[in-house]
Design a protein around this motif. Structure first.
Motif, PDB file in Angstrom:
ATOM      1  N   SER A  36      -8.408  -8.274  -2.150  1.00 50.59           N
ATOM      2  CA  SER A  36      -8.488  -7.945  -3.570  1.00 50.59           C
ATOM      3  C   SER A  36      -8.016  -6.517  -3.844  1.00 50.59           C
ATOM      4  N   SER A  37      -8.275  -5.592  -2.935  1.00 49.98           N
ATOM      5  CA  SER A  37      -7.778  -4.229  -3.103  1.00 49.98           C
ATOM      6  C   SER A  37      -6.257  -4.197  -3.010  1.00 49.98           C
ATOM      7  N   THR A  38      -5.717  -4.966  -2.068  1.00 51.16           N
ATOM      8  CA  THR A  38      -4.263  -5.045  -1.938  1.00 51.16           C
ATOM      9  C   THR A  38      -3.640  -5.653  -3.193  1.00 51.16           C
ATOM     10  N   VAL A  52      -8.631   3.774  -4.038  1.00 52.05           N
ATOM     11  CA  VAL A  52      -8.895   2.371  -3.723  1.00 52.05           C
ATOM     12  C   VAL A  52      -9.313   2.218  -2.266  1.00 52.05           C
ATOM     13  N   GLN A 108     -13.250   0.337  -1.644  1.00 51.39           N
ATOM     14  CA  GLN A 108     -12.823  -1.060  -1.708  1.00 51.39           C
ATOM     15  C   GLN A 108     -13.893  -1.979  -2.285  1.00 51.39           C
ATOM     16  N   PHE A 136     -13.480  -3.474  -5.693  1.00 56.38           N
ATOM     17  CA  PHE A 136     -12.436  -4.466  -5.937  1.00 56.38           C
ATOM     18  C   PHE A 136     -12.703  -5.775  -5.213  1.00 56.38           C
ATOM     19  N   THR A 137     -13.860  -5.911  -4.620  1.00 54.21           N
ATOM     20  CA  THR A 137     -14.082  -7.037  -3.727  1.00 54.21           C
ATOM     21  C   THR A 137     -14.744  -8.204  -4.430  1.00 54.21           C
ATOM     22  N   LEU A 181      -6.425  -3.028   4.077  1.00 51.05           N
ATOM     23  CA  LEU A 181      -7.308  -3.118   2.922  1.00 51.05           C
ATOM     24  C   LEU A 181      -7.705  -4.564   2.666  1.00 51.05           C
ATOM     25  N   SER A 182      -8.803  -4.752   1.948  1.00 54.10           N
ATOM     26  CA  SER A 182      -9.220  -6.097   1.583  1.00 54.10           C
ATOM     27  C   SER A 182      -8.153  -6.762   0.709  1.00 54.10           C
ATOM     28  N   ARG A 198       0.817  -1.226   0.000  1.00 56.74           N
ATOM     29  CA  ARG A 198       0.000   0.000   0.000  1.00 56.74           C
ATOM     30  C   ARG A 198       0.842   1.264   0.000  1.00 56.74           C
TER      31      ARG A 198
END
Length: 284
Positions: A242-244, A267, A271, A274-275, A239-240, A159
């Protein structure tokens, strides 16, 4: 009214200086938010310094990370100057001082190619002790279950530090990293065991008062801590997954750093876009 903790027989006539070194991903953001929120309430007992925007603490953190990645006489001098600027900004009284900045530990694994457990931190302590020779100085380090800490550090490196490798590769690269006991031993060899205190994040009460162990160390009793304004919510949530992963892939592109920072903020605020999985329950 609570009073400052003892100096354990060292420098009884010197002003007490407590340096909270972090480390990163052990709840430092929550601790600093709590300290900042209650600075006025504590002002007659404890002088607080956290990395607020525009304060000398910001360049101090940058100088410590730079020194850890590129140790030299010049970077050591720059770190000493930055630390002395923080001390020069303190009010002229004898109240104990609590400095909190996780970047004083230096670069975390994943930042700038670092894969070891804060190898420069003993030298950073030496620089601090020399610069703060007029104080009775001791150090606090928070630690966290190593497996959970590494996973959180990887996500944070993706991140904030542009890290590009997947988590399993990061874990392989850091597999030989020693435990926290090794770090504490190295710090004690430099500063003395009576100057270095370790607190475990897992022992922190989840009651809206992060840093309770640190504040006790600084001399406050539980009643005084309970009377402080509590935090609402959790700081620096991970972060989740998928976001990461989106950001990790983004890190492989030749983006302008300013533009990348704007994408990271976008992002973090969105989030749900992107989940494919549910947002992570991680809080650090």
């Amino acid at each position: 009214m609570a009073t400052a903790g003892s100096t354990k027989g060292r420098g009884r006539n010197k002003r007490r200086l407590i340096v909270h070194l972090g480390v990163q991903k052990t709840g430092s953001t929550g601790i600093q938010r709590h300290l900042h929120r209650n600075a006025a309430a504590l002002a007659d007992r404890l002088i607080l310094r956290t990395p607020d925007e525009g304060s000398p603490m910001r360049p101090l953190g940058r100088a410590a990370v730079h020194y850890s990645l590129k140790p030299s006489n010049d970077s050591a001098t720059a770190l000493a100057i930055a630390f002395e600027a923080v001390l020069a900004d303190l009010p002229g009284n004898d109240l104990p001082v609590l400095l909190s900045h996780e970047n004083l530990a230096g670069a975390m694994p994943g930042n700038g190619g670092e894969i070891a457990l804060y190898p420069a931190l003993p030298n950073i302590l030496q620089i601090i002790l020399k610069s703060a020779s007029g104080f009775s100085t001791d150090f606090v380090v928070y630690t966290r279950n190593m497996a959970r800490w590494k996973a959180s550090v990887w996500a944070q490196a993706v991140r904030t530090d542009g890290y590009t490798r997947p988590e399993d590769q990061f874990l392989n690269e850091t597999a030989a990293m020693p435990g926290w006991g090794d770090l504490m031993r190295r710090l004690s060899e430099v500063a003395g065991s009576d100057r270095v205190t370790r607190f475990k994040l897992e022992d922190e009460a989840q009651d809206g008062h992060p840093g309770r162990q640190l504040l006790r160390h600084a001399g406050l009793d539980d009643a005084s801590i309970d009377a402080l304004e509590a935090l609402d919510g959790q700081a620096n949530r991970r972060l989740s997954q998928s976001s990461t992963e989106f950001l990790r892939r983004l890190n492989g592109m030749a983006l302008n750093p300013h533009a990348r920072g704007k994408v990271v903020d976008l992002v973090a605020r969105n989030q749900h876009l992107f989940t494919a999985d549910a947002p992570s329950e991680g809080t650090l």
